[in-house]
Design a protein around this motif. Structure first.
Motif, PDB file in Angstrom:
ATOM      1  N   SER A   1       0.821  -1.212   0.000  1.00 26.20           N
ATOM      2  CA  SER A   1       0.000   0.000   0.000  1.00 26.20           C
ATOM      3  C   SER A   1       0.859   1.268   0.000  1.00 26.20           C
ATOM      4  CB  SER A   1      -0.930  -0.006   1.210  1.00 26.20           C
ATOM      5  OG  SER A   1      -0.151  -0.016   2.384  1.00 26.20           O
ATOM      6  N   LEU A   2       2.160   1.116   0.255  1.00 28.09           N
ATOM      7  CA  LEU A   2       3.035   2.292   0.349  1.00 28.09           C
ATOM      8  C   LEU A   2       3.574   2.677  -1.032  1.00 28.09           C
ATOM      9  CD1 LEU A   2       4.845   4.100   2.445  1.00 28.09           C
ATOM     10  CD2 LEU A   2       6.633   2.530   1.665  1.00 28.09           C
ATOM     11  N   THR A   3       3.412   3.943  -1.374  1.00 25.89           N
ATOM     12  CA  THR A   3       3.997   4.420  -2.618  1.00 25.89           C
ATOM     13  C   THR A   3       5.349   5.029  -2.298  1.00 25.89           C
ATOM     14  OG1 THR A   3       1.806   4.854  -3.486  1.00 25.89           O
ATOM     15  CG2 THR A   3       3.645   5.870  -4.640  1.00 25.89           C
ATOM     16  N   ALA A   4       6.419   4.312  -2.641  1.00 24.34           N
ATOM     17  CA  ALA A   4       7.765   4.761  -2.272  1.00 24.34           C
ATOM     18  C   ALA A   4       8.231   5.872  -3.203  1.00 24.34           C
ATOM     19  CB  ALA A   4       8.747   3.588  -2.322  1.00 24.34           C
ATOM     20  N   VAL A   5       7.958   5.706  -4.486  1.00 26.16           N
ATOM     21  CA  VAL A   5       8.313   6.735  -5.469  1.00 26.16           C
ATOM     22  C   VAL A   5       7.042   7.040  -6.255  1.00 26.16           C
ATOM     23  CG1 VAL A   5       9.767   7.317  -7.446  1.00 26.16           C
ATOM     24  CG2 VAL A   5      10.668   5.830  -5.640  1.00 26.16           C
TER      25      VAL A   5
ATOM     26  N   LYS B   1      14.345   7.927  -1.639  1.00 28.76           N
ATOM     27  CA  LYS B   1      15.595   8.229  -2.346  1.00 28.76           C
ATOM     28  C   LYS B   1      16.290   6.946  -2.815  1.00 28.76           C
ATOM     29  CE  LYS B   1      17.686   9.781   1.400  1.00 28.76           C
ATOM     30  NZ  LYS B   1      16.786   9.471   2.497  1.00 28.76           N
ATOM     31  N   SER B   2      16.481   6.023  -1.876  1.00 28.09           N
ATOM     32  CA  SER B   2      17.190   4.786  -2.210  1.00 28.09           C
ATOM     33  C   SER B   2      16.397   3.965  -3.214  1.00 28.09           C
ATOM     34  CB  SER B   2      17.436   3.957  -0.953  1.00 28.09           C
ATOM     35  OG  SER B   2      18.424   4.570  -0.165  1.00 28.09           O
ATOM     36  N   THR B   3      15.112   3.903  -3.033  1.00 24.64           N
ATOM     37  CA  THR B   3      14.266   3.138  -3.957  1.00 24.64           C
ATOM     38  C   THR B   3      14.402   3.687  -5.372  1.00 24.64           C
ATOM     39  OG1 THR B   3      12.728   2.757  -2.150  1.00 24.64           O
ATOM     40  CG2 THR B   3      11.932   2.293  -4.369  1.00 24.64           C
ATOM     41  N   LEU B   4      14.413   5.012  -5.484  1.00 23.94           N
ATOM     42  CA  LEU B   4      14.574   5.622  -6.803  1.00 23.94           C
ATOM     43  C   LEU B   4      15.917   5.229  -7.412  1.00 23.94           C
ATOM     44  CD1 LEU B   4      13.543   7.566  -8.977  1.00 23.94           C
ATOM     45  CD2 LEU B   4      14.681   9.427  -7.741  1.00 23.94           C
TER      46      LEU B   4
ATOM     47  N   LEU C   1      17.477  -2.854  -9.660  1.00 19.86           N
ATOM     48  CA  LEU C   1      17.444  -3.702  -8.468  1.00 19.86           C
ATOM     49  C   LEU C   1      16.034  -3.692  -7.885  1.00 19.86           C
ATOM     50  CD1 LEU C   1      20.852  -2.992  -6.683  1.00 19.86           C
ATOM     51  CD2 LEU C   1      20.157  -5.043  -7.916  1.00 19.86           C
ATOM     52  N   GLU C   2      15.286  -2.618  -8.204  1.00 17.48           N
ATOM     53  CA  GLU C   2      13.856  -2.602  -7.890  1.00 17.48           C
ATOM     54  C   GLU C   2      13.102  -2.578  -9.212  1.00 17.48           C
ATOM     55  OE1 GLU C   2      12.685  -2.908  -4.965  1.00 17.48           O
ATOM     56  OE2 GLU C   2      14.287  -2.198  -3.619  1.00 17.48           O
ATOM     57  N   GLU C   3      12.033  -3.364  -9.275  1.00 13.28           N
ATOM     58  CA  GLU C   3      11.206  -3.368 -10.479  1.00 13.28           C
ATOM     59  C   GLU C   3      10.115  -2.321 -10.285  1.00 13.28           C
ATOM     60  OE1 GLU C   3       9.702  -7.207 -11.474  1.00 13.28           O
ATOM     61  OE2 GLU C   3       8.453  -6.449 -13.113  1.00 13.28           O
ATOM     62  N   ILE C   4      10.100  -1.314 -11.164  1.00 12.19           N
ATOM     63  CA  ILE C   4       9.127  -0.230 -10.974  1.00 12.19           C
ATOM     64  C   ILE C   4       7.750  -0.651 -11.488  1.00 12.19           C
ATOM     65  CG2 ILE C   4      10.787   1.667 -10.967  1.00 12.19           C
ATOM     66  CD1 ILE C   4      10.135   2.100 -13.934  1.00 12.19           C
ATOM     67  N   ASP C   5       6.738   0.049 -10.974  1.00 12.29           N
ATOM     68  CA  ASP C   5       5.368  -0.295 -11.365  1.00 12.29           C
ATOM     69  C   ASP C   5       4.916   0.503 -12.584  1.00 12.29           C
ATOM     70  OD1 ASP C   5       4.651  -2.169  -9.199  1.00 12.29           O
ATOM     71  OD2 ASP C   5       5.140  -0.442  -7.961  1.00 12.29           O
TER      72      ASP C   5
ATOM     73  N   GLU D   1      10.752  13.872  -0.570  1.00 12.00           N
ATOM     74  CA  GLU D   1       9.977  13.435   0.582  1.00 12.00           C
ATOM     75  C   GLU D   1       8.714  12.718   0.113  1.00 12.00           C
ATOM     76  OE1 GLU D   1       8.099  16.281   3.185  1.00 12.00           O
ATOM     77  OE2 GLU D   1       8.691  15.099   4.931  1.00 12.00           O
ATOM     78  N   SER D   2       8.388  11.636   0.782  1.00 12.79           N
ATOM     79  CA  SER D   2       7.187  10.845   0.477  1.00 12.79           C
ATOM     80  C   SER D   2       7.074  10.502  -1.004  1.00 12.79           C
ATOM     81  CB  SER D   2       5.921  11.584   0.914  1.00 12.79           C
ATOM     82  OG  SER D   2       6.049  11.995   2.243  1.00 12.79           O
ATOM     83  N   GLY D   3       8.207  10.179  -1.610  1.00 13.00           N
ATOM     84  CA  GLY D   3       8.187   9.727  -2.997  1.00 13.00           C
ATOM     85  C   GLY D   3       8.103  10.840  -4.021  1.00 13.00           C
ATOM     86  N   ASN D   4       8.135  12.108  -3.570  1.00 17.49           N
ATOM     87  CA  ASN D   4       8.064  13.237  -4.502  1.00 17.49           C
ATOM     88  C   ASN D   4       9.305  14.107  -4.381  1.00 17.49           C
ATOM     89  OD1 ASN D   4       5.299  12.904  -5.604  1.00 17.49           O
ATOM     90  ND2 ASN D   4       4.769  13.118  -3.425  1.00 17.49           N
ATOM     91  N   PHE D   5       9.590  14.825  -5.473  1.00 15.70           N
ATOM     92  CA  PHE D   5      10.636  15.848  -5.392  1.00 15.70           C
ATOM     93  C   PHE D   5       9.998  17.106  -4.835  1.00 15.70           C
ATOM     94  CE2 PHE D   5      13.170  13.974  -9.217  1.00 15.70           C
ATOM     95  CZ  PHE D   5      13.529  12.907  -8.414  1.00 15.70           C
ATOM     96  N   LEU D   6      10.418  17.531  -3.644  1.00 11.58           N
ATOM     97  CA  LEU D   6       9.807  18.689  -3.013  1.00 11.58           C
ATOM     98  C   LEU D   6      10.437  19.969  -3.547  1.00 11.58           C
ATOM     99  CD1 LEU D   6       7.625  18.007  -0.990  1.00 11.58           C
ATOM    100  CD2 LEU D   6       9.129  18.864   0.824  1.00 11.58           C
TER     101      LEU D   6
END
Lengths: 258, 340
Positions: free
Chosen positions: A20-24, A47-50, A57-61, A227-232
């Protein structure tokens, strides 16, 4: 007349969800060749997820990744998106160096063996050539004298410099640093920072995720606050830090670090 | 001295009666008839010394004279000495007879039996060991052959099962799960029976050695598979990521980075398994293979001698001890990169 150059890396609408968490959350990013980009932000901001999404290394949705103008990593079959063939993914990863927070050196190989491993196994270079590349890279990070020891005998700073040499041995076009100094004792941060600085001076394109404001100030062409998956906010370091004065969230974060 | 006193006494009386019967037909032996009867009476009264004294009165036979009374008297004396637990005196009495009649088989056998009694116990055990060792050595070679074949086969099988189990391809992981489940979940003995006695009914007849190696190999692959899987999954996930990050394929990462790091962790449990294997080869004796256990069992059933079993136990211990040391050595070597 200006030449319109394709950015080295272009991310479009990258979204990565963990349950349920949107990392990016649908971020766009262009990184020009030779650019030094620093991403800062609180823990869990994505940041790391991006960064990990860039070398798959992470499969994006959702979203697309273009490297040197070519869309990479995913193919669409029957209207559904899949990860590309392992071969293609390996080829991309070989061109992007990655340095991890916890080094992840191969403990069963000597320092030289660690650095040789990529050229030897992935690029299938002859042993002599791989050794000479590795020797050069170890000289670059100042660890020529540690060639024949096992990683267990090194300090954290030395380990991270070996990890940088290991990534460089593949002659990458882009270097990703995922909190490269976060696991180090404060007195060891400097040597790793100096190594990264030398690389930057040589014109390496790099994206650095860090909590270390020294990187941002001294090294970055551009700093992104995430922050919270967005570029602030993003901009040149001095711009961002002054702009921060107008943004309570960034000000709070920076004050806690500085 | 563990020769039954009663037994010797009864033998002595039997011999005496026989002698009396013979002497009764010979007028010349009439003196002796009386003498033997008297000594018999004394023995019956428990006066063994008195009986001996009488028997000693029988002189060496003169030339041409009947030898029987003399031989009988000395042999009787020997039996009395033996019953008194004085084997040296008994032997001396027998040797008086042998001096005159070296071919007297009764005296010779009695001397041999007495001398065997005089030997210390360890001497008997030692001679048993020497007697049993060739057969047991043959069995040991067969046991070692089984162990080495299984050690060659099962780590490979185990690795395949482990990689299959962690594969993301569902049919492969399900198949490997099933194989592991089956061969860990049924007795090895049953598997051996099935392979050796059951498969022929399906038209597959295997030699005992082949059947044994297949059975042991599958069983141990299943166990090792789970150990190897555990070891692979215990390696820090960052190792796989770091390997992938420099462009390695999954196979390259496994072969070059992950699996070499499992060796040290594998050694203690794998050493355990291989020590269990040495002993489990004993089960193979049930499918017509003469390995160490079967060889010992055959010796035991033939000679009813516990030394055969003790010796087999010692050989098993020797083998497991050697394995223990080898595995400790390998474990040290495999983890040498962790030493600071």
């Amino acid at each position: 007349m200006s030449i319109v150059r394709e950015p080295l890396l272009k991310l479009e609408k990258i979204t990565k969800r963990f349950k349920s968490l949107t990392a990016v959350n649908g971020v766009n990013l262009e990184v020009a060749s030779g650019e030094k980009l620093v991403i800062i932000g609180p823990s869990g901001s994505g940041k790391s997820t991006l960064l990990r999404s860039i070398n798959l290394l992470e499969e994006i949705d959702e979203g697309t990744i273009r490297f040197e103008g070519v869309e990479v990593g995913y193919v669409t079959r029957h209207g559904k998106r899949h990860l590309d063939r392992p071969q293609a993914i390996s080829t991309l990863r070989a061109e992007i160096g990655m340095v991890f927070q916890h080094f992840h050196l191969f403990p069963h190989m000597t320092v030289l063996g660690n650095v040789m491993e990529g050229p030897l196994t992935v690029q299938r270079k002859p042993t002599d050539e791989a050794r000479s590349i590795a020797t050069d890279m170890l000289a670059k990070v100042g660890l020529s004298d540690k060639s024949n020891v096992f990683p267990a005998t090194l300090s954290g700073g030395q380990k991270q410099r070996v990890a940088i040499a290991r990534a460089l041995a593949m002659r990458p076009k882009l270097m990703l640093f995922d909190e490269p100094t976060s696991a180090l004792d404060p007195e060891l941060v400097g040597e790793v920072f100096d190594t990264i600085h030398t690389l930057a001076d040589e014109g390496m394109t790099m994206i650095i995720v860090t909590h270390h404001m020294g990187f941002a100030r001294e090294l970055a062409d551009r700093v992104i606050f995430m922050e919270s998956g967005n570029f602030l906010a993003q901009g040149r370091p001095e711009e961002l830090f002054s702009a921060a004065q107008g943004n309570e969230r960034i000000k709070l974060f920076l004050n806690r670090l500085l | 001295m563990n020769v039954s006193r009663n037994y010797l006494m009864s033998r002595a009386f039997a011999a005496l009666f026989l002698l009396l019967a013979l002497a009764g037909n010979s007028p010349a032996a009439m003196d002796y008839d009386q003498l033997f009867r008297q000594s018999g009476d004394l023995m019956a009264q428990g006066d063994l010394e008195g009986a001996l004294k009488l028997l000693r009165q029988v002189p060496l036979p003169a030339a041409g004279e009947e030898a029987a009374p003399f031989v009988s008297s000395r042999m009787q004396a020997a039996r009395i000495h033996a019953a008194q637990e004085a084997p040296d005196k008994a032997i001396a009495a027998c040797q008086e007879v042998l001096k005159l009649y070296p071919d007297n088989s009764e005296a010779r056998n009695f001397v041999a039996a007495l001398q065997a009694q005089l030997k210390p116990r360890w001497h008997t055990i030692l001679s048993d060991i020497v007697r049993f060792l060739p057969a047991l050595a043959k069995g040991t070679i067969m046991t070692l052959l089984l162990v080495f074949c299984t050690i060659l086969v099962s780590p490979l099988g185990g690795l395949l099962l482990a990689l299959g189990r962690i594969s993301t391809l569902r049919p492969i992981s399900a198949l490997c799960w099933f194989i592991t489940w089956f061969f860990r979940g049924t007795p090895l003995l049953l598997q051996l029976f099935f392979i050796y006695y059951g498969l022929p009914s399906l038209g597959i007849t295997l030699a005992p050695l082949t059947a044994a190696v297949i059975g042991l190999g599958l069983n141990y692959s299943a166990y090792l598979g789970e150990i190897i899987r555990g070891a692979i999954q215990s390696i820090d996930h960052g190792q796989m990521e770091a390997a992938k990050a420099i462009g390695m394929s999954y196979g390259q990462a496994m072969r070059r980075v992950i699996i070499p790091q499992t060796y040290k962790r594998l050694m203690p449990p794998v050493g355990n398994e291989f020590i269990a294997l040495i002993k489990d080869t004993a089960l193979v004796s049930t499918i017509a293979m003469v390995e160490l256990m079967r060889a010992a069992d055959q010796l035991f059933n033939t000679y009813f001698n516990i030394t055969a079993l003790g010796l087999a136990a010692a050989i098993y211990l020797l083998l497991t001890t050697i394995f223990t040391f080898i595995f400790e050595k390998i474990e040290y070597r495999a983890g040498i990169y962790e030493h600071r």
